[in-house]
Write an enzyme that holds these catalytic residues in place. Structure first.
Site, mmCIF file in Angstrom:
data_model
loop_
_atom_site.group_PDB
_atom_site.id
_atom_site.type_symbol
_atom_site.label_atom_id
_atom_site.label_comp_id
_atom_site.label_asym_id
_atom_site.label_seq_id
_atom_site.Cartn_x
_atom_site.Cartn_y
_atom_site.Cartn_z
ATOM 1 N N GLY A 105 0.818 -1.209 0.000
ATOM 2 C CA GLY A 105 0.000 0.000 0.000
ATOM 3 C C GLY A 105 0.851 1.258 0.000
ATOM 4 O O GLY A 105 1.875 1.319 0.665
ATOM 5 N N THR A 119 5.180 1.547 5.926
ATOM 6 C CA THR A 119 3.809 1.147 6.187
ATOM 7 C C THR A 119 3.153 2.135 7.132
ATOM 8 O O THR A 119 3.736 2.487 8.156
ATOM 9 C CB THR A 119 3.690 -0.276 6.796
ATOM 10 O OG1 THR A 119 2.324 -0.536 7.143
ATOM 11 C CG2 THR A 119 4.554 -0.449 8.037
ATOM 12 N N ASP A 168 0.708 1.376 8.809
ATOM 13 C CA ASP A 168 0.235 0.561 9.922
ATOM 14 C C ASP A 168 1.225 0.511 11.089
ATOM 15 O O ASP A 168 0.857 0.137 12.195
ATOM 16 C CB ASP A 168 -0.054 -0.864 9.457
ATOM 17 C CG ASP A 168 -1.244 -0.938 8.517
ATOM 18 O OD1 ASP A 168 -2.241 -0.258 8.784
ATOM 19 O OD2 ASP A 168 -1.162 -1.667 7.512
ATOM 20 N N MET A 223 -7.955 2.766 9.420
ATOM 21 C CA MET A 223 -7.268 1.563 8.947
ATOM 22 C C MET A 223 -6.509 0.866 10.073
ATOM 23 O O MET A 223 -6.132 1.482 11.063
ATOM 24 C CB MET A 223 -6.307 1.918 7.815
ATOM 25 C CG MET A 223 -6.981 2.168 6.476
ATOM 26 S SD MET A 223 -5.735 2.539 5.205
ATOM 27 C CE MET A 223 -6.779 2.528 3.740
ATOM 28 N N GLY A 224 -6.235 -0.415 9.879
ATOM 29 C CA GLY A 224 -5.491 -1.211 10.845
ATOM 30 C C GLY A 224 -6.137 -2.573 11.014
ATOM 31 O O GLY A 224 -7.140 -2.696 11.710
ATOM 32 N N GLU A 268 -10.498 -0.619 11.900
ATOM 33 C CA GLU A 268 -11.265 -1.505 11.022
ATOM 34 C C GLU A 268 -11.134 -2.975 11.407
ATOM 35 O O GLU A 268 -11.976 -3.799 11.069
ATOM 36 C CB GLU A 268 -10.784 -1.342 9.570
ATOM 37 C CG GLU A 268 -9.348 -1.779 9.350
ATOM 38 C CD GLU A 268 -8.869 -1.635 7.919
ATOM 39 O OE1 GLU A 268 -9.685 -1.253 7.056
ATOM 40 O OE2 GLU A 268 -7.673 -1.898 7.659
ATOM 41 N N LEU A 282 -7.827 8.258 2.234
ATOM 42 C CA LEU A 282 -7.397 9.612 2.561
ATOM 43 C C LEU A 282 -6.272 9.619 3.598
ATOM 44 O O LEU A 282 -5.378 10.463 3.546
ATOM 45 C CB LEU A 282 -8.586 10.418 3.085
ATOM 46 C CG LEU A 282 -9.735 10.642 2.096
ATOM 47 C CD1 LEU A 282 -10.910 11.306 2.801
ATOM 48 C CD2 LEU A 282 -9.271 11.495 0.927
ATOM 49 N N GLN A 283 -6.291 8.665 4.529
ATOM 50 C CA GLN A 283 -5.303 8.689 5.605
ATOM 51 C C GLN A 283 -3.910 8.296 5.134
ATOM 52 O O GLN A 283 -2.917 8.610 5.799
ATOM 53 C CB GLN A 283 -5.756 7.790 6.763
ATOM 54 C CG GLN A 283 -5.973 6.343 6.386
ATOM 55 C CD GLN A 283 -6.972 5.653 7.294
ATOM 56 O OE1 GLN A 283 -6.736 5.513 8.488
ATOM 57 N NE2 GLN A 283 -8.086 5.210 6.748
ATOM 58 N N ARG A 284 -3.807 7.621 4.006
ATOM 59 C CA ARG A 284 -2.472 7.273 3.516
ATOM 60 C C ARG A 284 -2.033 8.135 2.328
ATOM 61 O O ARG A 284 -0.883 8.044 1.890
ATOM 62 C CB ARG A 284 -2.418 5.793 3.124
ATOM 63 C CG ARG A 284 -3.126 5.416 1.830
ATOM 64 C CD ARG A 284 -3.066 3.923 1.622
ATOM 65 N NE ARG A 284 -3.472 3.529 0.274
ATOM 66 C CZ ARG A 284 -3.710 2.277 -0.110
ATOM 67 N NH1 ARG A 284 -3.603 1.304 0.784
ATOM 68 N NH2 ARG A 284 -4.053 1.999 -1.342
#
Length: 413
Positions: free
Chosen positions: A16, A144, A146, A190-191, A246, A299-301
């Protein structure tokens, strides 16, 4: 130089995208172009897939000014992929093709920029090249949002995503208090298995706008307790703001998200989504309140406009040091970060981590950083993340819009 190895290099991006992965690419490209050991610098189109298809870009033919704009260009400019290579001991078909491409272009350095699964790819290629006796130095570069790569204090991409999430949560919080009628707002972040991103929503509390409830996938989710908490807070305040990962799951391991079986990526991981809508529907039914579900999604990445300058600088450093370590003789390692606060302020240093220990391992939020009721994080979490979101992105703007890199991407024949 005793360890001098002369030849070309390939850089690949995988997994990603983030808002700073191209800063790492620029760190590799700039440093490699300046090296007297590296004869040509190539970028693989769509990661390892581009190596297998022999689709390489000649980075030495790019305009230096456009390359520098990679520092503020989001997403993966060379293209990415989610391709899992077989174990070379079980099936070396694709590795033979990779070796063929390496020999054709005299590739002696391979840099791969990605997350857990990308480090798995990197590790396998390193092992294979060593097994067949082909001299090639292989280096992993962490990436990442994450923040779940094992062994490194944090990952490039996380700081900027954390800053975007915390800022967005604070802004949404302000919006939820506009009207004289109450509301419950649920923000999905996300996560899949690690809650670093969702936990970052807690930083909104620093400006007085943090979430009332915050749920991470490190602990089991209890729907009844969640509804009870929402009702209590809504009754007390007339509003309730929830931030949730998520990947939250029930005690049996099943994801709460209704979309958990909708699809998987190339590595067999569930593609999650729809959680905010599901929880919003449950809360609406249980409380009758006005409820809104918000999914930050891509949007967050991709939010380079809110990128942390600290994150940008460290991403560049990771790429730069990967080249410097490789040229000095290092191979089979990933560049990791080590935090040093001995001077009383945050300093980031690079360390080398064996690829085989990083690949396919996940770093999760320590349980002692999560509140006993599982509905928030402690001050230790905030103290950990805060240095990573510092600094504002000083990007190039044209016509009021960000000026991204425009590469020619000339194919190597």
């Amino acid at each position: 130089m005793e360890n001098k190895l002369v030849g070309a290099c390939i850089l690949g991006q995988s997994g990603g995208p983030t808002s700073v992965i191209n800063a790492s690419a620029y760190g590799v490209i700039k440093t490699a172009l300046e090296s007297d050991c590296i004869t040509n610098v190539y970028g693989a189109a769509h990661g390892i897939a581009g190596v297998l298809s022999d689709t390489l870009y000649d980075m030495g033919k790019e305009d230096p000014g456009e390359l520098e704009l990679l520092m503020n260009t989001p997403s993966s400019e060379l293209g990415s992929c989610r391709k899992k290579l077989a174990d070379p001991d079980a099936d070396d078909t694709e590795y033979k093709k990779i070796l063929e491409v390496f020999k054709k272009h005299d590739i002696r350095y391979f840099f791969y920029n990605g997350g857990n699964d990308s480090m798995d790819t990197c590790s396998k290629i390193s092992r294979y090249m060593e097994k067949v006796g082909y001299k090639c130095r292989v280096m992993g570069i962490p990436k990442t949002i994450d923040n779940d790569l094992f062994g490194t204090d944090h990952c490039p991409g996380f700081g900027s995503a954390a800053k975007y999430i915390a800022t967005s949560v604070a802004e949404v919080s302000k919006d939820t208090k506009v009207y004289d009628t109450g509301a419950v707002t649920i923000i999905e972040i996300m996560g899949r298995h690690a809650g670093w991103l969702a936990g970052s929503a807690s930083l909104a509390s620093l400006c007085g706008e943090g979430p009332d409830l915050l749920y991470l996938p490190e602990t089991d989710f209890d729907m009844a307790a969640f509804i009870s908490n929402v009702k209590r807070i809504y009754a007390e305040k007339g509003n309730c703001l929830v931030a949730v990962s998520e990947g939250i799951h029930y005690p049996d391991g099943s994801f709460v998200s209704e979309a958990k079986t909708s699809a998987t990526d190339g590595f067999g991981h569930a593609q999650l989504g729809g959680l905010a809508s599901l929880l919003a529907a449950v809360v609406k039914k249980e409380t009758g309140a006005k409820v809104r579900g918000i999914e930050l999604s891509l949007l967050q990445r991709a939010g380079a406009h809110l990128a942390s300058q600290t994150d940008i600088d460290e991403a560049f450093m990771a790429g730069m040091m990967a080249v410097k370590y490789a040229v000095s003789g290092t191979s089979g390692k990933m560049v990791g970060f080590e935090r040093d606060t001995s001077s009383g302020k945050y300093v980031c240093k690079t360390v080398l981590l064996p690829l085989d220990t990083v690949a396919n391992a996940e770093k999760k939020v320590p349980l002692e950083w999560i509140m006993p009721d599982g509905a928030g994080v402690t001050g230790d979490f905030t103290e950990y993340v805060l240095p990573l979101i510092q600094g504002e992105n000083s990007r190039v703007v044209e016509n009021g819009m960000p000026r991204f890199a425009k590469l020619k991407k000339i194919i190597v024949k």
